[in-house]
Motif scaffolding. Sequence first.
Motif, short mmCIF file in Angstrom:
data_model
loop_
_atom_site.label_atom_id
_atom_site.label_comp_id
_atom_site.label_asym_id
_atom_site.label_seq_id
_atom_site.Cartn_x
_atom_site.Cartn_y
_atom_site.Cartn_z
N LEU A 247 0.84 -1.12 0.01
CA LEU A 247 -0.13 0.05 0.04
C LEU A 247 0.91 1.31 0.02
N GLY A 248 1.99 1.29 0.92
CA GLY A 248 2.81 2.36 0.84
C GLY A 248 3.57 2.40 -0.63
N THR A 249 3.94 1.60 -1.05
CA THR A 249 4.49 1.52 -2.45
C THR A 249 3.84 2.28 -3.53
N VAL A 250 2.38 1.59 -3.54
CA VAL A 250 1.38 2.26 -4.38
C VAL A 250 1.05 3.59 -4.11
N ALA A 251 0.73 4.02 -2.93
CA ALA A 251 0.19 5.41 -2.56
C ALA A 251 1.47 6.28 -3.04
N GLY A 252 2.69 5.78 -2.91
CA GLY A 252 3.96 6.61 -3.11
C GLY A 252 3.91 6.86 -4.71
N ASN A 253 3.74 5.80 -5.63
CA ASN A 253 3.80 6.02 -6.91
C ASN A 253 2.47 6.89 -7.58
N LEU A 254 1.56 6.68 -6.86
CA LEU A 254 0.51 7.46 -7.18
C LEU A 254 0.57 8.92 -6.97
N ASP A 289 10.17 5.30 -0.04
CA ASP A 289 11.32 4.48 -0.87
C ASP A 289 11.22 4.77 -2.00
N LYS A 290 11.81 5.73 -2.69
CA LYS A 290 11.74 6.07 -4.05
C LYS A 290 13.18 6.74 -4.44
N GLY A 291 14.22 6.03 -3.94
CA GLY A 291 15.62 6.51 -4.34
C GLY A 291 16.10 7.82 -4.24
N ARG A 292 16.71 8.41 -5.38
CA ARG A 292 16.56 9.80 -5.11
C ARG A 292 15.77 10.87 -4.81
N PHE A 293 14.58 10.34 -4.95
CA PHE A 293 13.20 11.07 -4.75
C PHE A 293 12.65 10.85 -3.33
N ALA A 294 13.54 10.20 -2.49
CA ALA A 294 13.13 9.94 -1.16
C ALA A 294 12.79 11.22 -0.42
N GLY A 295 13.51 12.04 -0.55
CA GLY A 295 13.43 13.30 0.17
C GLY A 295 12.23 13.98 -0.19
N PHE A 296 12.23 13.94 -1.27
CA PHE A 296 10.91 14.85 -1.95
C PHE A 296 9.63 14.35 -1.63
N MET A 297 9.62 13.04 -1.56
CA MET A 297 8.38 12.33 -0.84
C MET A 297 7.91 12.81 0.59
N GLY A 298 8.70 13.63 1.14
CA GLY A 298 8.35 14.18 2.47
C GLY A 298 7.41 15.26 2.22
N ASN A 299 7.01 15.94 1.04
CA ASN A 299 6.38 16.85 0.72
C ASN A 299 4.93 16.56 0.97
N PHE A 300 4.50 15.08 0.89
CA PHE A 300 3.22 14.68 0.91
C PHE A 300 2.88 14.21 2.25
N SER A 301 1.60 14.76 3.01
CA SER A 301 1.19 14.46 4.06
C SER A 301 0.29 13.17 3.78
N VAL A 302 -0.08 12.23 4.56
CA VAL A 302 -0.95 11.40 4.30
C VAL A 302 -1.73 11.07 5.83
N SER A 303 -3.21 11.09 5.51
CA SER A 303 -4.05 10.91 6.50
C SER A 303 -5.21 9.81 6.16
N VAL A 304 -5.92 9.02 7.23
CA VAL A 304 -6.89 8.30 6.87
C VAL A 304 -8.22 8.95 7.08
#
Length: 326
Positions: A247-254, A289-304
């Motif tokens: 789920l984390g991988t797919v949510a990150g891809n999207l 876990d997106k390689g050199r974009f791992a830091g960039f992924m910190g831009n996105f908050s996630v909530s339920v």
Amino acid sequence: MPKHAANTYSLVADIGGTNTRVALAEGKTIRPDTIRRYRNRDFPGLESVIRQYVADEDGVDARAACVAVAGPVRDGKASMTNLDWTIDKDTLARATGSETVAILNDLQAQGHALGHLAPQNVRAILNGAEAGEHAAKLVIGVGTGFNAAPVYDTEHGRLVTPSESGHANLPIRTEQELRLCQFVSSAHGFPAIEDVLSGRGLERVYAFLGQEANDPREASAADIMDACAAGTDDRSAEAARIFTRILGTVAGNLSLVQLPFGGVFLAGGVARAFAPHLQSFGFGEAFRDKGRFAGFMGNFSVSVIEDDYAALTGSAAHLSAILAAT
């Protein structure tokens, strides 16, 4: 004297594969005392459900109506994934007597609900960077099925575009995930995201682990989650970990596709069940876990989203916007 004033309220409905929930809304606000649930198997179609609801609410004369459906919507007509009903605007208008009608995919309705939900019904999972009021958002539904919908707040209003993301290929990062894909393919012919990231998908992951251990057993999604909470079954915990990381991988891809700087919002019954476990089972690590974009992924908050009636609220908000523009 009528129970409800004529031409005052909007009628909204959330149509799932098993049940349909219907309610009245005053503007963007759902009236809790008017929420009713109907079993789909008891009715030949949506029109019969709506007519029953209108009768149950003392012949309410709604000014507008909107339904959210679990399936694709095209040209004002919905095709239910797990229900043989015809749902179109003419049917909805005839059943409700409303001149203003709309049909949304259920994830579109969840997207329209954002910003109109009580803060206590939105659980924070991952923090993100500050974002402007028009930043894109992303709703991901994990329940009976899987889907996602981007949310755009433009100067002309909110746009929530539909998709069928759950039927894309399941991503593969490890040897174990490859074997899981092969296990799913042998049973269903194609390893789709929904085949793992759904209630029945969690059951397949559990069955896959049984095959891997040469100790096949079956368990329902509810039983697996109960065992996780109680700490009574290692296989259930491992199935939940695999599910969470995928789920984390797919949510990150999207997120990389849609760039939802305004936040990612997980919705649906399975997402709510997993909410207490997402962090401990590795969602955040897999998401970023997106390689050199791992830091960039910190831009996105996630909530339920933990509001079970969010689709009704979103339908009401969508109708409110339509009525305000006319």
